[in-house]
Write a protein that holds these residues in place. Structure first.
Motif, PDB file in Angstrom:
ATOM      1  N   ARG A  49      -9.023   0.759   4.902  1.00  0.00           N
ATOM      2  CA  ARG A  49      -9.536   1.504   5.909  1.00  0.00           C
ATOM      3  C   ARG A  49      -9.601   2.921   5.302  1.00  0.00           C
ATOM      4  N   ARG A  50      -8.532   3.264   4.346  1.00  0.00           N
ATOM      5  CA  ARG A  50      -8.612   4.605   3.918  1.00  0.00           C
ATOM      6  C   ARG A  50      -8.833   4.739   2.277  1.00  0.00           C
ATOM      7  N   ASN A  51      -9.589   5.894   2.158  1.00  0.00           N
ATOM      8  CA  ASN A  51     -10.188   6.001   0.898  1.00  0.00           C
ATOM      9  C   ASN A  51      -9.321   7.250   0.035  1.00  0.00           C
ATOM     10  N   ASP A  52      -8.335   7.654   0.826  1.00  0.00           N
ATOM     11  CA  ASP A  52      -7.467   8.959   0.449  1.00  0.00           C
ATOM     12  C   ASP A  52      -6.019   8.504  -0.014  1.00  0.00           C
ATOM     13  N   ILE A  53      -5.772   7.225  -0.510  1.00  0.00           N
ATOM     14  CA  ILE A  53      -4.558   6.963  -0.894  1.00  0.00           C
ATOM     15  C   ILE A  53      -4.570   6.831  -2.298  1.00  0.00           C
ATOM     16  N   ASP A  54      -3.587   7.441  -3.058  1.00  0.00           N
ATOM     17  CA  ASP A  54      -3.731   7.806  -4.387  1.00  0.00           C
ATOM     18  C   ASP A  54      -2.525   6.603  -5.155  1.00  0.00           C
ATOM     19  N   ILE A  55      -1.489   6.588  -4.364  1.00  0.00           N
ATOM     20  CA  ILE A  55      -0.235   6.051  -4.900  1.00  0.00           C
ATOM     21  C   ILE A  55       0.366   5.134  -3.885  1.00  0.00           C
ATOM     22  N   LEU A  56       0.587   3.979  -4.131  1.00  0.00           N
ATOM     23  CA  LEU A  56       1.323   2.985  -3.430  1.00  0.00           C
ATOM     24  C   LEU A  56       2.780   2.871  -4.019  1.00  0.00           C
ATOM     25  N   PHE A  57       3.693   3.209  -3.187  1.00  0.00           N
ATOM     26  CA  PHE A  57       5.324   3.020  -3.601  1.00  0.00           C
ATOM     27  C   PHE A  57       5.731   2.113  -2.504  1.00  0.00           C
ATOM     28  N   THR A  58       6.256   0.978  -3.349  1.00  0.00           N
ATOM     29  CA  THR A  58       6.681  -0.099  -2.517  1.00  0.00           C
ATOM     30  C   THR A  58       7.895  -0.695  -3.003  1.00  0.00           C
ATOM     31  N   ASP A  59       8.774  -1.329  -2.132  1.00  0.00           N
ATOM     32  CA  ASP A  59       9.868  -2.119  -2.351  1.00  0.00           C
ATOM     33  C   ASP A  59       9.383  -3.549  -3.017  1.00  0.00           C
ATOM     34  N   VAL A  60      10.089  -3.987  -3.804  1.00  0.00           N
ATOM     35  CA  VAL A  60       9.701  -5.414  -4.361  1.00  0.00           C
ATOM     36  C   VAL A  60       9.909  -6.680  -3.153  1.00  0.00           C
ATOM     37  N   VAL A  61      11.064  -6.631  -2.671  1.00  0.00           N
ATOM     38  CA  VAL A  61      11.358  -7.601  -1.763  1.00  0.00           C
ATOM     39  C   VAL A  61      11.229  -7.261  -0.362  1.00  0.00           C
ATOM     40  N   MET A  62      10.110  -7.744   0.158  1.00  0.00           N
ATOM     41  CA  MET A  62       9.620  -7.620   1.450  1.00  0.00           C
ATOM     42  C   MET A  62       9.577  -8.801   2.490  1.00  0.00           C
TER      43      MET A  62
ATOM     44  N   LEU B 116       6.535   0.305  -8.116  1.00  0.00           N
ATOM     45  CA  LEU B 116       7.384  -0.876  -7.290  1.00  0.00           C
ATOM     46  C   LEU B 116       8.919  -0.086  -7.466  1.00  0.00           C
ATOM     47  N   ALA B 117       9.753  -0.331  -6.504  1.00  0.00           N
ATOM     48  CA  ALA B 117      11.212  -0.037  -6.295  1.00  0.00           C
ATOM     49  C   ALA B 117      11.840  -1.186  -5.974  1.00  0.00           C
TER      50      ALA B 117
ATOM     51  N   LEU C 139      14.621  -4.776 -13.895  1.00  0.00           N
ATOM     52  CA  LEU C 139      13.178  -5.185 -14.333  1.00  0.00           C
ATOM     53  C   LEU C 139      13.053  -6.413 -14.958  1.00  0.00           C
ATOM     54  N   PRO C 140      13.686  -6.663 -16.127  1.00  0.00           N
ATOM     55  CA  PRO C 140      13.882  -7.993 -16.909  1.00  0.00           C
ATOM     56  C   PRO C 140      13.911  -9.255 -16.006  1.00  0.00           C
ATOM     57  N   ALA C 141      14.803  -9.075 -15.001  1.00  0.00           N
ATOM     58  CA  ALA C 141      14.902 -10.326 -14.032  1.00  0.00           C
ATOM     59  C   ALA C 141      13.611 -10.417 -13.028  1.00  0.00           C
TER      60      ALA C 141
ATOM     61  N   LEU D 289       4.129  -7.575 -15.264  1.00  0.00           N
ATOM     62  CA  LEU D 289       4.569  -6.439 -14.373  1.00  0.00           C
ATOM     63  C   LEU D 289       4.161  -5.210 -15.285  1.00  0.00           C
ATOM     64  N   ASP D 290       3.463  -5.349 -16.557  1.00  0.00           N
ATOM     65  CA  ASP D 290       3.639  -4.182 -16.987  1.00  0.00           C
ATOM     66  C   ASP D 290       2.485  -3.231 -16.701  1.00  0.00           C
ATOM     67  N   GLN D 291       1.671  -3.551 -15.753  1.00  0.00           N
ATOM     68  CA  GLN D 291       0.441  -2.778 -15.306  1.00  0.00           C
ATOM     69  C   GLN D 291       1.048  -1.844 -14.130  1.00  0.00           C
ATOM     70  N   PHE D 292       2.326  -2.033 -13.752  1.00  0.00           N
ATOM     71  CA  PHE D 292       2.662  -1.213 -12.674  1.00  0.00           C
ATOM     72  C   PHE D 292       3.868  -0.400 -13.130  1.00  0.00           C
ATOM     73  N   ALA D 293       4.049   0.815 -12.604  1.00  0.00           N
ATOM     74  CA  ALA D 293       5.249   1.841 -12.841  1.00  0.00           C
ATOM     75  C   ALA D 293       6.659   0.976 -11.982  1.00  0.00           C
ATOM     76  N   PHE D 294       7.515   1.279 -12.588  1.00  0.00           N
ATOM     77  CA  PHE D 294       8.860   0.734 -11.883  1.00  0.00           C
ATOM     78  C   PHE D 294      10.097   1.508 -11.977  1.00  0.00           C
ATOM     79  N   ILE D 295      10.787   1.681 -10.735  1.00  0.00           N
ATOM     80  CA  ILE D 295      11.991   2.346 -10.617  1.00  0.00           C
ATOM     81  C   ILE D 295      12.967   1.684 -10.041  1.00  0.00           C
ATOM     82  N   ASN D 296      14.215   1.724 -10.512  1.00  0.00           N
ATOM     83  CA  ASN D 296      15.493   1.192  -9.839  1.00  0.00           C
ATOM     84  C   ASN D 296      15.932   1.805  -8.695  1.00  0.00           C
ATOM     85  N   LYS D 297      16.399   0.936  -7.739  1.00  0.00           N
ATOM     86  CA  LYS D 297      17.047   1.652  -6.557  1.00  0.00           C
ATOM     87  C   LYS D 297      18.544   1.468  -7.001  1.00  0.00           C
TER      88      LYS D 297
END
Length: 111
Positions: free
Chosen positions: A37-50, A74-75, A80-82, A90-98
């Motif tokens: 619905r929106r065209n103003d979203i630049d970043i998706l920041f999401t938890d992996v397990v949902m 992805l958070a 990341l190796p697991a 998953l190399d096309q996405f950025a990743f950060i550890n919680k």
């Protein structure tokens, strides 16, 4: 996107504190609807397990198809190796550890 309301609220506040406008979703289908619905979203920041049958990785891949200009971060508490052994490419996405620090999150988002 995060299924834990407290975690999502804390992450949203962190992002707002460094200048980002934030829209939240508590599951993949809701996040996809926002992306459609929106065209103003630049970043998706999401938890992996949902919940509700869609992981953050599935959401990330669908986002790449329907909104290819949206950067995905992805958070996860899982290393990341697991995740790569379970979800493969998953190399096309950025990743950060919680848990993550604000400085690390800001650096990842701006990269």
């Amino acid at each position: 996107m995060d299924d834990e309301p407290d975690v999502m609220d804390a992450a949203a506040e962190l992002l707002r504190s460094i200048g980002y406008a934030v829209i939240t979703a508590s599951n993949g289908p809701d996040a996809l609807e926002l992306l459609r619905r929106r065209n103003d979203i630049d970043i998706l920041f999401t938890d992996v397990v949902m919940p509700q049958g869609m992981s953050g990785i599935e959401l990330a891949r669908l986002t790449s198809e329907i909104a290819p200009g949206v950067k995905v971060v992805l958070a996860s508490g899982y290393p990341l190796p697991a995740l790569k052994s379970d979800f493969h490419d998953l190399d096309q996405f950025a990743f950060i550890n919680k848990p993550y620090r604000l400085a690390d999150l800001a650096r990842k988002l701006r990269a």
